[in-house]
Design an enzyme around this catalytic site. Sequence first.
Site, PDB file in Angstrom:
ATOM      1  N   THR A 164       0.038   4.871   1.030  1.00  0.00           N
ATOM      2  CA  THR A 164      -0.108   5.834   2.117  1.00  0.00           C
ATOM      3  C   THR A 164       0.120   5.185   3.475  1.00  0.00           C
ATOM      4  O   THR A 164      -0.538   4.217   3.835  1.00  0.00           O
ATOM      5  CB  THR A 164      -1.512   6.461   2.082  1.00  0.00           C
ATOM      6  OG1 THR A 164      -1.732   7.016   0.791  1.00  0.00           O
ATOM      7  CG2 THR A 164      -1.640   7.546   3.131  1.00  0.00           C
TER       8      THR A 164
ATOM      9  N   ASP B 128      -1.468  -0.582   5.952  1.00  0.00           N
ATOM     10  CA  ASP B 128      -1.637   0.033   7.268  1.00  0.00           C
ATOM     11  C   ASP B 128      -3.060   0.479   7.559  1.00  0.00           C
ATOM     12  O   ASP B 128      -3.396   0.754   8.704  1.00  0.00           O
ATOM     13  CB  ASP B 128      -0.729   1.257   7.393  1.00  0.00           C
ATOM     14  CG  ASP B 128      -1.266   2.449   6.623  1.00  0.00           C
ATOM     15  OD1 ASP B 128      -1.451   2.315   5.405  1.00  0.00           O
ATOM     16  OD2 ASP B 128      -1.506   3.496   7.243  1.00  0.00           O
TER      17      ASP B 128
ATOM     18  N   ASP C  25       0.873  -1.166   0.000  1.00  0.00           N
ATOM     19  CA  ASP C  25       0.000   0.000   0.000  1.00  0.00           C
ATOM     20  C   ASP C  25       0.915   1.222   0.000  1.00  0.00           C
ATOM     21  O   ASP C  25       2.061   1.137   0.458  1.00  0.00           O
ATOM     22  CB  ASP C  25      -0.886  -0.023   1.249  1.00  0.00           C
ATOM     23  CG  ASP C  25      -1.671   1.254   1.414  1.00  0.00           C
ATOM     24  OD1 ASP C  25      -2.350   1.653   0.466  1.00  0.00           O
ATOM     25  OD2 ASP C  25      -1.583   1.861   2.495  1.00  0.00           O
TER      26      ASP C  25
END
Length: 624
Positions: free
Chosen positions: A315, A514, A313
């Site tokens: 961000t 996250d 991922d």
Amino acid sequence: MARLEALLEWGGIKRDILFLIVSGLALATSIFELAPLPFDPAWIAIVLCGVPILLEAFIGLVTAFDIKADLLVSIALVASVYIGEDFAAGEVAFIMQLGALLEDLTVAKARAGIEKLVKLTPRTARRITAAGEEIIPAQDVRVGDLLRVLPGETVPVDGVVRSGQTAIDQAVMTGESLPVDKGPGDSVSSGTVNQFGSFDMVAEKVGEDSSIQRMIRLVQSADAGKAKIVGIADRWATWIVVIALSAAVLTWLFTGEIIRAVTILVVFCPCALVLATPTAIMAAIGNATRHGFLVREGDALERLALVGRAAFDKTGTLTLGVPQVTKVTSLHPSWPEERLFASAAAAEARSEHPLGKAVVRCCKEKGLPIPEAGEWSMRPGRGVEAVVAGEVLLAGNAALLEEAGISLPPGAEKAAQICREEGCTVIFVAAGGEAVGLLALADTLRTDAADTVKRVRRAGVEPVLLTGDHENAARHIAAQLGITQVQAGCLPEDKLGWIARSQADGVPVCMVGDGVNDAPALKTAMVGIAMGGVGSDIAVDAANIALVSDDIRELPHLLGLARRMMTTIKLNLTFSMALNFIAIVLAITGILNPVVGALVHNAGSVAVIVNSAFLLAWRGKNTV
């Protein structure tokens, strides 16, 4: 049968530890004759450690005709007791239960990720009717209802904005670090958060059709579809039982000595085989813990050794997850960059917009003095207007300047477009009726991200970027990191679908993320690794491994450790099987008796444990 299974579950791991301690003391008392007792103390180990093995084998055989290593151990226990070799029986039972305990200690604790996802589901909604505004349960919202969402509230269902201007934090669904401005005609998703400014919306997808409910179902289905790795000893158990029994029976028939047959059964008990995997896993987990990883499932490292792709991922994983001012561009000679930056921060000082707050924060971090602003007003969906140092200053998007009749100078739009292609959001600044500059804001890369990606590829795993950001931002970030495979504009189901397709093609995936939106992908991947520090609790609960320190530099070490662990397990298995076959030959020829055979095969178990212990301090050369 249900009562027997309940009896085996009684006391759990604490009972197993207590029984092993007592049994170990009893075996020591038996072999060294430490205390005079009216019976052989080895019987304590036989009862405490052997009876559960007998029950497990009986239940598996009767209910599912499941032949496991427990069956051979049970036969060896009964045969040893039958010929009076009590110590051999107790020692074998003790070692087998020790291996079972180590396996239990590597199993994950119960996770509550789905429950936490459910808590994100909005409980109430504000419905607008002819009689006024009313608060109703979110599940009572119907398609076509007019709803109002106030600042700080969660969007209750999927729908379309009818009136009002705001910025929506969509991180829960897309992982985007920057809030997205919304106005009439724009769609909004349930579970996302209204940052400021109230708006009215028309409900389109409600109840089970809403975005947050779809994500909950994705997480549940992904968890149910992930197969667990079966213990190697159990996979080979059928062959082990057949070979051991055949060798024992043939030896008895040809030699007429039952003691030799029993010795074969004792030395063929897969104690070292049972210990080979859990001891290596526990040592590797200890190593991973020192490098900032919390391994939540025992077989996670086994699966990690198989992955061929690492899906990141963006961000909060490869980036810091916080908007930063990345560029300040002056469009007027009398407005140098420092003055432009400080004046923009002054105009944004009272703004509740996340981007305005980011401008003020970054200006302070640079140590620039921020002047006081006079008259101030907000233009919803456009920007702000303030009097700074006696001049009327505008800060916002291009529509704000257009409304004020201010045209951009030559080259300004091109500079802004370049920033947008790099994934930035642009704030234009105007003063005295003309455009004087622009600020570009974007999420910034972690300083160690590019090097980590390079070392992940060196470890034999292909990095892939999965992000909810638009194509330009994703491609720009990927180019900086050296990632060639990019999937942009991904919703949770898109990430899950890509991972499922990759794994269906025979390329297992490790997902590193996250956010809440990463939970389904973390669940369905061969291994899910969550950023434990900045990551959401839901992402951590959905993952198999949590990176507690958020230091992604250690990820290549974890990949190398997993493969080294599997090498150690294979060495342990090869050694234990070779030792067993040598011991069988010695047992057939009568050189070994049951007690000596038990000690020899106990020495094999110790050798396996020692070999596994080397993993505690392992550090790969190619992962530094």
